[in-house]
Design an enzyme around this catalytic site. Structure first.
Site, PDB file in Angstrom:
ATOM      1  N   LYS A 207       0.840  -1.200   0.000  1.00  0.00           N
ATOM      2  CA  LYS A 207       0.000   0.000   0.000  1.00  0.00           C
ATOM      3  C   LYS A 207       0.872   1.246   0.000  1.00  0.00           C
ATOM      4  CE  LYS A 207      -1.909   2.772   3.071  1.00  0.00           C
ATOM      5  NZ  LYS A 207      -2.075   4.061   2.383  1.00  0.00           N
ATOM      6  N   SER A 260       5.639   6.781  10.212  1.00  0.00           N
ATOM      7  CA  SER A 260       5.891   7.474  11.475  1.00  0.00           C
ATOM      8  C   SER A 260       5.979   6.490  12.632  1.00  0.00           C
ATOM      9  CB  SER A 260       4.772   8.475  11.725  1.00  0.00           C
ATOM     10  OG  SER A 260       3.555   7.780  11.818  1.00  0.00           O
ATOM     11  N   ALA A 262       4.539   6.863  15.457  1.00  0.00           N
ATOM     12  CA  ALA A 262       3.209   6.708  16.075  1.00  0.00           C
ATOM     13  C   ALA A 262       2.429   5.590  15.389  1.00  0.00           C
ATOM     14  CB  ALA A 262       2.444   8.023  15.989  1.00  0.00           C
ATOM     15  N   GLU A 281      10.600   0.740   9.775  1.00  0.00           N
ATOM     16  CA  GLU A 281      11.501   1.858   9.464  1.00  0.00           C
ATOM     17  C   GLU A 281      10.741   3.120   9.831  1.00  0.00           C
ATOM     18  OE1 GLU A 281      14.560   1.608   8.316  1.00  0.00           O
ATOM     19  OE2 GLU A 281      14.633  -0.484   7.696  1.00  0.00           O
ATOM     20  N   CYS A 315      13.433  10.951   6.411  1.00  0.00           N
ATOM     21  CA  CYS A 315      13.472  10.352   7.750  1.00  0.00           C
ATOM     22  C   CYS A 315      14.821  10.574   8.411  1.00  0.00           C
ATOM     23  CB  CYS A 315      13.167   8.868   7.653  1.00  0.00           C
ATOM     24  SG  CYS A 315      14.187   8.040   6.433  1.00  0.00           S
ATOM     25  N   GLU A 412      10.085  15.187  15.524  1.00  0.00           N
ATOM     26  CA  GLU A 412      10.375  15.174  14.090  1.00  0.00           C
ATOM     27  C   GLU A 412       9.470  16.208  13.417  1.00  0.00           C
ATOM     28  OE1 GLU A 412       9.172  11.657  11.875  1.00  0.00           O
ATOM     29  OE2 GLU A 412      11.074  11.685  10.802  1.00  0.00           O
TER      30      GLU A 412
END
Ligand code: NAP
Ligand code: MG
Length: 503
Positions: A207, A260, A262, A281, A315, A412
Site C-alpha cells: 500500500k 511514522s 506513532a 523503518e 526520515c 520530528e
C-alpha cells in the site's frame, strides 16, 4: 506562478546600504526552466491485483492532487478489506504456483527488466513523481528514479546467489509479505521494499501513501510490460484503514512498514501475539555534528543538503545541528548566507531547490512546530522572498539558541527547519546527539579520523555519515535504533529480513 526572483522592497533597501546582501532566488535571476516531459497520467487509477487493474469493490475513489498548485491530478481507487483480501489471495496463488518454485536466475531476469524499463521511461516517471509529491524535478530526476532503478538492478544480482545470503545456511522465502510505505520517497521506498522481497522469492501486497499513489500505479504498467507473472506484486491504494487491513490480514507471513513512529507503534500493538515477522523503518531526529576543525564550507553544504533536500521530508534529515562553540558564529553566518540563495517554488522548474510541502496537513504540522520554537524562546531566521500564491510552501528556516527541552529539538518536524544547538566537548556532543527517542542517522564533520571512529562507535544511530550527508547505495544497509525502528533495508543484511534460515 509568481516569481521568486522579485526581491522585496526590504531587500532593495538593504542592497543600497552596504555590500549586496542576497535574498533567495535573486542571486542569479533565472528564467523559468520547467521540465517538459509528458508524465502520461491517467484520469483514474484502479487497484493492481493479480496482474490487472481492477475497480475497488466499493466503487469509491479519492483525489490525488499536485501540492505545488492544489490542482487535481487523478482519481485513485480506495481499497476496502475485500480488495485487500483479493490481493493477498492473488499473492499467495502466485507464490505457490509460480514465483516460489521459479529458479532464482529466472526471477533475476524480471527484476533486471523492470529496472531497464524504468530507465527507458525515467523522465516520464520523474515528472510524475514531482507532480504528485511536490519534490524538485532535479531530485526526482537525479536521485529518486535512478536510485529506484539501482535497487532493482542490485537485487536482480542477488536473486541467483541465494547460497551467499547467509553463508553455510540454506535460505527459503517467507511467502506473502505485506508492505506499507510513506509519501516522502514514493518510488524509492517501494523499491526498497519490493526488490529484496521478490529477489528472495516472496510475493508482495503493497500500500502506497494516500497522497502519492500515482507512480506506484505507473510502475504496475512496467510490471505488465516486463511480463511479471500475475499476483507476484499487488497494489492496494487507500488511506490508513487500508494499511491497517493489510497489516492484519492473516495471509502475509511478514509485514514491512515505513512511516511514522506513532503509526508503527499502533501496528505493533495490533499485531502483538501473532507470529508475523516484522520490520519497522520509522521516524528520526538526526544530529549533524560540526567540530571546529571541520572544513566549514563543505560542512555547510552538507548541512544544507541534510535538511533542505526534499523539503526536509527525509526520515534521516539532519534536523538538529550540533556546532562546536568556537565555530558557532562562523557556521551560522555561512548558513544564513547559503539559504538566502536557495530557490523555493515550482517543483517542475529545473532550478528549484526547495519544492512544495507534500500536503496541507504536513504544512500545518510544520507551522505548528515552528510556532512552538518561537514561543519557547529559540531565535528564528528565514530569508525574504515571495512564495507562490497557490500550493503548499515553506521557507527554509533556521532556529538558533535552541535547547534540548524545546519541542523543535525533540520532535520530528519533517520540513525544511533546522534546529541549531552548541557543544564544547566530544562527550557533550555525543550525549546531546544520543539524547533523543530516535536513532536513525547522524553526521560528523571533522578533520580527525580518530574522532570520526569514536563518534561513529558511540552514536546510537543506524547510519553515521562522516564529512558527507544523505548518501545512499543499494549495497549499504539502512535502518534504525530505538524508536526509529528495527530491521535493515539494503545490502546483504536487508535480504535476511525476507528469508527463513534453515540449518
Ligand atoms: P505515516 O502517517 O505513519 O504513514 C505511513 C503509511 O502508513 C502510509 O501509507 C499511511 O497511509 C499508512 N497508515 C496510516 N495509518 C495506518 C495504520 N493504522 N495501519 C497501517 N498503515 C497505516 O507516515 P507518513 O507521514 O506517511 O511518513 C512520514 C514518516 O515516515 C516520518 O516519520 C518519517 O521519518 C518516516 N520514514 C521513515 C523511513 C525510514 O527508513 N526509517 C523512511 C521514510 C519515512 P496514508 O498515507 O493513507 O495515511
Ligand atoms: Mg499528490
Amino acid at each position: 506562478m509568481p516569481t521568486l526572483s522579485s526581491a522585496s522592497s526590504k531587500t532593495s533597501a538593504r542592497r543600497g546600504r552596504t555590500a549586496p546582501e542576497l535574498v533567495f532566488g535573486d542571486l542569479w535571476p533565472f528564467d523559468p526552466a520547467p521540465e517538459t516531459a509528458d508524465p502520461k497520467l491517467k484520469a483514474r487509477y484502479d487497484l493492481f491485483i493479480d496482474g490487472k487493474f481492477v475497480a475497488p469493490k466499493s466503487g469509491k475513489y479519492f483525489d490525488s492532487i499536485n501540492p505545488a498548485n492544489e490542482r487535481k491530478l487523478a482519481r485513485i481507487a480506495l481499497a476496502g478489506p475485500s480488495d485487500v483480501d483479493a490481493a493477498c489471495r492473488a499473492a499467495r496463488r502466485a507464490f505457490e504456483k509460480v514465483w516460489g518454485p521459479m529458479p532464482g536466475r529466472e526471477r533475476a531476469k524480471y527484476l533486471f527488466r523492470i529496472a531497464r524499463l524504468l530507465q527507458d521511461r525515467a523522465r516520464e516517471f520523474a515528472v510524475a513523481e514531482t507532480l504528485d509529491g511536490g519534490k524538485p524535478i532535479k531530485e526526482s530526476r537525479d536521485f529518486d528514479v535512478p536510485m529506484t532503478a539501482a535497487h532493482f538492478f542490485y537485487h536482480a544480482g542477488w536473486a541467483d546467489k541465494l547460497e551467499y545470503v547467509a553463508p553455510g545456511r540454506q535460505v527459503a522465502p517467507l511467502g506473502v509479505v505485506a508492505q506499507v510505505i510513506p509519501w516522502n520517497f514514493p518510488l524509492l521506498m517501494l523499491a526498497w521494499k519490493i526488490a529484496p522481497a521478490l529477489a528472495m522469492g516472496n510475493c508482495v501486497v503493497l500500500k502506497p501513501a494516500e497522497t502519492t499513489s500515482i507512480t506506484c500505479l505507473k510502475l504496475a504498467e512496467i510490471f505488465q510490460d516486463a511480463g511479471l507473472p500475475p499476483g507476484v506484486v499487488n497494489f492496494v491504494t487507500g488511506a490508513g484503514e487500508t494499511g491497517a487491513a493489510l497489516m492484519s490480514h492473516p495471509i502475509p507471513a511478514k509485514i514491512a512498514f515505513t512511516g511514522s513512529t506513532a503509526v508503527g507503534k499502533t501496528i505493533l500493538r495490533a499485531l502483538a501475539g501473532t507470529d508475523k515477522r516484522m520490520t519497522m523503518e520509522l521516524g528520526g531526529k538526526a544530529a549533524n555534528i560540526v567540530f571546529d576543525d571541520a572544513p566549514l564550507d563543505q560542512a555547510v553544504e552538507g548541512i544544507v543538503n541534510g535538511i533542505f533536500f526534499n523539503q526536509g521530508h527525509v526520515c534521516c534529515a539532519g534536523s538538529r545541528l550540533l556546532v562546536h562553540e568556537p565555530v558557532t558564529e562562523a557556521v551560522l553566518a555561512r548558513l544564513k548566507h547559503r539559504i538566502r540563495q536557495l530557490k523555493v517554488g515550482d517543483p517542475l522548474d529545473k532550478n528549484t531547490d526547495i519544492g512544495a510541502i507534500n500536503s496541507r496537513e504536513q504544512l500545518k504540522k510544520i507551522r505548528t512546530l515552528v510556532a512552538s520554537g518561537v514561543r519557547e524562546g529559540a531565535t528564528l531566521y528565514q530569508p525574504d522572498g515571495i512564495l507562490p500564491a497557490k500550493g503548499f510552501y515553506f521557507r527554509p528556516t533556521l532556529f538558533s539558541e535552541v535547547t534540548m527541552s524545546h519541542r523543535i529539538a525533540r520532535e520530528e518536524i519533517f520540513g525544511p527547519v533546522l534546529s541549531i544547538l552548541t557543544f564544547r566537548t566530544v562527550d557533550e556532543a555525543i550525549e546531546k546527539a544520543n539524547n533523543t527517542a530516535f536513532g536513525l542517522s547522524a553526521g560528523v564533520w571533522t578533520d580527525k579520523g580518530s574522532r570520526i571512529l569514536k563518534m561513529s562507535t558511540e552514536l546510537k544511530a543506524g547510519v553515521v555519515w562522516a564529512n558527507t550527508y544523505n548518501k545512499f547505495d543499494p549495497a549499504s544497509p539502512f535502518g534504525g535504533y530505538k524508536e526509529s525502528g528495527f530491521g535493515r533495508e539494503g545490502g546483504r543484511q536487508g535480504l535476511l529480513d525476507y528469508v527463513i534460515l534453515k540449518p
